[in-house]
Design an enzyme around this catalytic site. Sequence first.
Site, short mmCIF file in Angstrom:
data_model
loop_
_atom_site.label_atom_id
_atom_site.label_comp_id
_atom_site.label_asym_id
_atom_site.label_seq_id
_atom_site.Cartn_x
_atom_site.Cartn_y
_atom_site.Cartn_z
N GLY A 60 57.55 -22.79 68.56
CA GLY A 60 56.50 -23.68 68.11
C GLY A 60 55.61 -23.00 67.09
O GLY A 60 55.46 -21.78 67.11
N GLN A 67 48.77 -21.37 61.12
CA GLN A 67 49.38 -20.07 61.42
C GLN A 67 50.22 -19.54 60.28
O GLN A 67 50.64 -18.38 60.30
CB GLN A 67 50.25 -20.16 62.68
CG GLN A 67 49.46 -20.27 63.97
CD GLN A 67 50.38 -20.27 65.16
OE1 GLN A 67 50.94 -21.31 65.52
NE2 GLN A 67 50.54 -19.12 65.79
N CYS A 70 51.13 -15.82 71.67
CA CYS A 70 50.95 -16.49 70.39
C CYS A 70 51.47 -15.60 69.25
O CYS A 70 51.20 -14.40 69.23
CB CYS A 70 49.47 -16.80 70.17
SG CYS A 70 49.10 -17.70 68.67
N LEU A 71 52.20 -16.21 68.30
CA LEU A 71 52.72 -15.45 67.17
C LEU A 71 51.60 -14.82 66.35
O LEU A 71 51.80 -13.79 65.71
CB LEU A 71 53.57 -16.35 66.25
CG LEU A 71 54.95 -16.77 66.77
CD1 LEU A 71 55.62 -17.71 65.78
CD2 LEU A 71 55.82 -15.56 67.04
N HIS A 84 48.48 -25.89 73.24
CA HIS A 84 48.35 -24.60 72.56
C HIS A 84 48.35 -24.81 71.04
O HIS A 84 47.50 -24.27 70.32
CB HIS A 84 49.50 -23.69 72.97
CG HIS A 84 49.46 -22.34 72.35
ND1 HIS A 84 49.10 -21.20 73.03
CD2 HIS A 84 49.73 -21.93 71.08
CE1 HIS A 84 49.14 -20.15 72.22
NE2 HIS A 84 49.53 -20.58 71.02
N GLU A 85 49.31 -25.61 70.56
CA GLU A 85 49.41 -25.86 69.12
C GLU A 85 48.24 -26.71 68.62
O GLU A 85 47.71 -26.50 67.53
CB GLU A 85 50.74 -26.54 68.79
CG GLU A 85 51.97 -25.75 69.17
CD GLU A 85 52.05 -24.41 68.45
OE1 GLU A 85 52.79 -23.53 68.92
OE2 GLU A 85 51.38 -24.23 67.42
N HIS A 112 45.20 -24.77 67.83
CA HIS A 112 45.25 -24.15 66.50
C HIS A 112 44.75 -25.11 65.44
O HIS A 112 44.04 -24.71 64.50
CB HIS A 112 46.69 -23.73 66.16
CG HIS A 112 47.08 -22.39 66.69
ND1 HIS A 112 46.45 -21.23 66.33
CD2 HIS A 112 48.07 -22.03 67.55
CE1 HIS A 112 47.02 -20.19 66.94
NE2 HIS A 112 48.00 -20.65 67.70
#
Length: 266
Positions: free
Chosen positions: A116, A121, A164-165, A206-207, A210
């Site tokens: 995802g 990001q 998280c990336l 989560h997304e 962001h």
Amino acid sequence: MAVGSLPVHAPQRFQALPFPQTRRDYTFSCFIGSSSVVSLWKHHSMAVCSQAKRGWPKVDEVASSSDLNFEAPLRIVEYPDPLLRARNKRIDRFDENLKKLVDEMFDIMYKTDGIGLSAPQVGINVQLMVFNPVGERGGGEEIVLVNPRVSKYAKKMVLFNEGCLSFPGIYADVERPQSVKIDARDIGGARYTVNLSGLPARIFQHEYDHLQGVLFFDRMTEEVLDSIRGQLKALEKKYEDKTGRPSPERVEARKGKRVASGFGKP
């Protein structure tokens, strides 16, 4: 794998389920094992009972052509880059450029072992997220959500270990509502409503955070945050060493400033 960023090698961490593109109202649930995900798709009304938090920021500003400009290949933006806190604009251009951006987002997501990813990001401040539960090109279903909004969420909260990336190598527990109801547009601009529960609901949240400029450590308890404080400080120093500028934020300054349950900023 990563949801907004979870690494593939991490067992028992998030994995997502795909949204179907041919229907407009679903509830999702799933069971997760160390090496596989079994999904149950049920078409029924979701038991959500908590109205979305009043006062969470509305997205009124529309993205211009320049806001959607990008250069390939994309790169993952890491904390504490200010792009992760910037306001993300609403998309109203559903053209070839948007499709190319989505393709590039999937590309970097796969290359970084993610499942995802949100647009901020990769340094593009617009309301866009992508994911694929399998995390491999050609496998699973590639999902695109444009301008997503939360209309309801459940009172029941669930604790889960997230990563998280934009925070490489960092994992910690975050509590979130078990289920949500959202409105969004697909890659072609068509509107639809979807009910999410279990892991898909968590991944979406989560997304979605962001897209609201909220990072996963904002939702951690002080005790949990203390367990990763050193790693966050290391990322702040990495940013300073790389840019030659002071960190735009410091985890030490966030003591006692945890985001309330729900959506958007406090």
